[in-house]
Design an enzyme around this catalytic site. Structure first.
Site, PDB file in Angstrom:
ATOM      1  CD  GLU A  21      -0.259   5.872  -1.387  1.00  0.00           C
ATOM      2  OE1 GLU A  21       0.607   5.969  -2.713  1.00  0.00           O
ATOM      3  OE2 GLU A  21       0.121   5.772  -0.353  1.00  0.00           O
ATOM      4  CE1 TYR A  22      -9.378   5.335   1.139  1.00  0.00           C
ATOM      5  CE2 TYR A  22      -8.975   4.978  -0.692  1.00  0.00           C
ATOM      6  CZ  TYR A  22      -9.561   6.448   0.423  1.00  0.00           C
ATOM      7  OH  TYR A  22     -10.385   7.342  -0.274  1.00  0.00           O
ATOM      8  CG  PHE A  23      -2.368   2.748   5.253  1.00  0.00           C
ATOM      9  CD1 PHE A  23      -2.645   2.233   6.975  1.00  0.00           C
ATOM     10  CD2 PHE A  23      -2.505   3.548   5.905  1.00  0.00           C
ATOM     11  CE1 PHE A  23      -2.754   2.529   7.740  1.00  0.00           C
ATOM     12  CE2 PHE A  23      -3.156   4.771   6.777  1.00  0.00           C
ATOM     13  CZ  PHE A  23      -2.788   4.265   8.031  1.00  0.00           C
ATOM     14  N   PRO A  25      -5.462  -1.200   7.338  1.00  0.00           N
ATOM     15  CG  PRO A  25      -7.339  -0.429   7.709  1.00  0.00           C
ATOM     16  CD  PRO A  25      -6.839  -0.667   7.059  1.00  0.00           C
ATOM     17  NE  ARG A 111      14.093  -0.546  -4.056  1.00  0.00           N
ATOM     18  CZ  ARG A 111      15.122   0.033  -3.321  1.00  0.00           C
ATOM     19  NH1 ARG A 111      16.179   0.080  -4.358  1.00  0.00           N
ATOM     20  NH2 ARG A 111      14.966   1.103  -2.475  1.00  0.00           N
ATOM     21  CG  ASP A 113      10.648   0.536   2.034  1.00  0.00           C
ATOM     22  OD1 ASP A 113      11.108   1.841   1.264  1.00  0.00           O
ATOM     23  OD2 ASP A 113       9.632   0.167   2.713  1.00  0.00           O
ATOM     24  CG  ASP A 166      16.923   8.922  -9.752  1.00  0.00           C
ATOM     25  OD1 ASP A 166      17.140   8.037 -10.093  1.00  0.00           O
ATOM     26  OD2 ASP A 166      16.555   9.761  -9.321  1.00  0.00           O
TER      27      ASP A 166
END
Length: 570
Positions: A21-23, A25, A111, A113, A166
């Site tokens: 997993e990456y985000f 930059p 969903r 945040d 859940d």
């Protein structure tokens, strides 16, 4: 290729599938360097990579670009995160359209945040309140074109009070069209195994991919487990507490722990796919895969790879090693903006936010003096958090705590700081970091908010000492600085260690300050929105967010402790 078609089949060599997993930059150069990192990590032959999606589509362009590049340039299957909270139907439609046009066939439907201000938030009129709404919509609009993943929470969603419910919700998402589940991180194997059995007993038969996050630093680890409400076995907390001052030892422990967790799941419980949260770092995950003997033949973590090609010359080996490890010791808010890990965001989907339950934490401020008192309470340790600070102050702040309190009483609301350090041992219990046997250095700096009426006097004080450098900006984007070179980088923390280059984990520069400035003022808004419309607290926080300036001030003589406070206070 759909991910489900890959991970649901056993591999001929008996080895498991793994993914990263990456985000996106925050800077363009960080994005470019992440592409280089992807090229090197592609040699490990992951089943897929995923890329996170910013709240409300804030990172949409970079998320889609990252996924498209990984798919088209490096031939890696991609899983694009897509959140629906605070996303109108038009934004969801555009994201799905662009994903399909880019050849992306896998979506992690989340969903996301809720807007920070969720106590007084209403869902978009388009009806995307929960991840199941997004799953249904994708199936309605695109049939079976997309392979859809969803999130699972072995320890229960942070917003849920009922873990059994859940699992009911999880099953409903599967029945709505989800193909597989990726879990939130965990550090207790038994917790995951028990939860997985509950899922199977409830009739959930799709693949469940456990999420694994190697510990990169003690501070980041404490932050994420607090935000995710993750339970950690006591022996792990005890082990980490014994070595928390040694960053290298913590990273080594993180590799060993992740290796143990994955090995047990694979060999004992026959799990055949794992999703690693990299935080855009590289070395720890590669070491875990190497220690597990999961890497393809000929690819080892110690093998230098540069731009996807094996490197043999001594010079290029050194260059590749530097590219792999240059952000090895992230330290504080200001890292190197060139790093792919710059601006790391560990607030995953559904994680509690810094300003949530604001009134319980900070009451109902109605005057600037109330804000001052909150900051003073944080400095003194009476408060554990502020909107800009999601953890209690570190031990090193003891050296300047009294001075910080004086600044805050004067109306300079501090959100970050560090004392000067001149060659403390790297294992020093207050100032140390990095491997043992080294020495660390710090320049004194302070970051604070100040109202516009105090601005002229403050600027006059700062001009009295030519060794001081500063950046300042307000919400509107007006800025002030005495740094002439826009591209200059000021190392304010560095370390010298045996057999290593000088490590500079904290660098203050214009681009990093600009990125933080946007986020810092967003937090004013998010705090404001925690209070009812037309309330005095909301009006005050709106006014202060519009009126204050954010300053970052450095005293560049690290051999003169306390001088910065003397100058500012006159």
């Amino acid at each position: 290729m759909k991910i489900i078609d890959k991970i649901s089949q056993p591999r001929e060599d008996g080895k498991p599938y793994y993914s990263f997993e990456y985000f996106p930059p925050k800077t363009e150069v960080g994005v470019a360097n992440l592409y280089d990192r992807l090229g090197r990590m592609a040699q490990t032959q992951p089943a897929f990579i995923s890329c996170t999606w910013g709240a409300g589509g804030a990172t949409a362009e970079r998320t889609i670009g990252l996924c498209a590049t990984a798919h088209s340039v490096y031939g890696i299957e991609t899983l694009m995160h897509l959140t629906c909270t605070n996303m109108g139907k038009d934004k969801v439609d555009e994201a799905l359209k662009q994903a399909k046009e880019a050849g992306i066939q896998n979506i992690l439907a989340l969903r996301g945040d809720p807007p920070r201000g969720q106590e007084y938030w209403s869902p978009c009129d388009d009806g995307f309140c929960h991840a199941i709404d997004l799953v249904r919509y994708i199936r309605q609009q695109y049939g079976d074109y997309f392979c859809i993943g969803i999130a699972g929470y072995p320890e229960g969603h942070v917003d849920s009070q009922d873990k059994d419910q859940d699992i009911v919700y999880l099953k409903e998402k599967v029945e709505a069209g989800a193909d597989f589940i990726v879990t939130q991180l965990f550090y207790d194997v038994d917790t995951f195994v028990h939860w997985q059995k509950q899922c199977r007993d409830a009739g959930i038969s799709v693949p469940i991919v456990p999420g694994v996050m190697p510990i990169q630093s003690h501070q980041a680890f404490r932050r994420i487990i607090n935000l995710c409400n993750t339970k950690v076995p006591p022996h792990i907390l005890e082990d980490l507490n014994d070595i928390k001052a040694d960053d290298q030892a913590v990273k080594d422990y993180g590799v060993k722990l992740a290796t143990t967790i994955v090995s047990e799941l694979y060999h004992k419980h026959h799990i055949n796919c794992f999703h690693f949260s990299t935080l855009n770092l590289e070395k720890s995950v590669r070491l875990v895969l190497q220690d597990l003997d999961f890497l393809p033949k000929g690819v080892q973590s110690s093998t230098a790879l540069l731009n996807g090609k094996s490197v043999k010359s001594t010079a290029l080996l050194a260059e590749a090693h530097r590219a792999e490890t240059w952000d090895e010791f992230p330290n504080g808010r200001y890292g190197d903006s060139r790093s792919p890990a710059f601006g790391d965001n560990t607030y995953g989907a559904g994680v509690a936010l810094p300003t949530s339950k604001a009134s319980a934490k900070w009451g109902y401020p109605t005057s600037p003096n109330d804000i001052t008192n909150l900051f003073i309470a944080y400095i003194s340790g009476e408060l554990q958090t502020l909107p800009w600070c999601d953890q209690a102050l570190q031990t090193e702040t003891d050296a300047i705590r009294k001075s910080l309190s004086t600044l805050n009483k004067a109306g300079l609301w501090t959100v970050s700081s560090q004392p000067s350090v001149n060659g403390a041992p790297s294992d020093d219990p207050m100032f140390g970091w990095g491997p043992r046997g080294g020495y660390v250095y710090q320049k004194e700096f302070i970051e604070f908010f100040v109202t516009s009426d105090k601005l002229p006097a403050l600027l006059r004080q700062l001009a009295k000492d030519p060794i001081i450098t500063y950046y300042a900006a307000n919400r509107a984007g007006d800025s002030k600085t005495n740094v002439d070179d826009h591209d200059s980088q000021n190392a304010v923390t560095w370390g010298v260690f045996p057999g290593k280059e000088i490590v500079q984990p904290t660098i203050i520069e214009q681009v990093s300050f600009d990125a933080w400035r946007v986020e810092a003022f967003e937090l004013w808004t998010e705090w404001e929105q925690q209070y009812p419309p037309e309330s005095e607290s909301r009006k005050l926080l709106k006014h202060l967010g519009d009126d204050t300036w954010l300053f970052n001030v450095v005293h560049n003589d690290f051999q003169n402790p306390g001088k910065l406070f003397e100058v500012i206070l006159g």
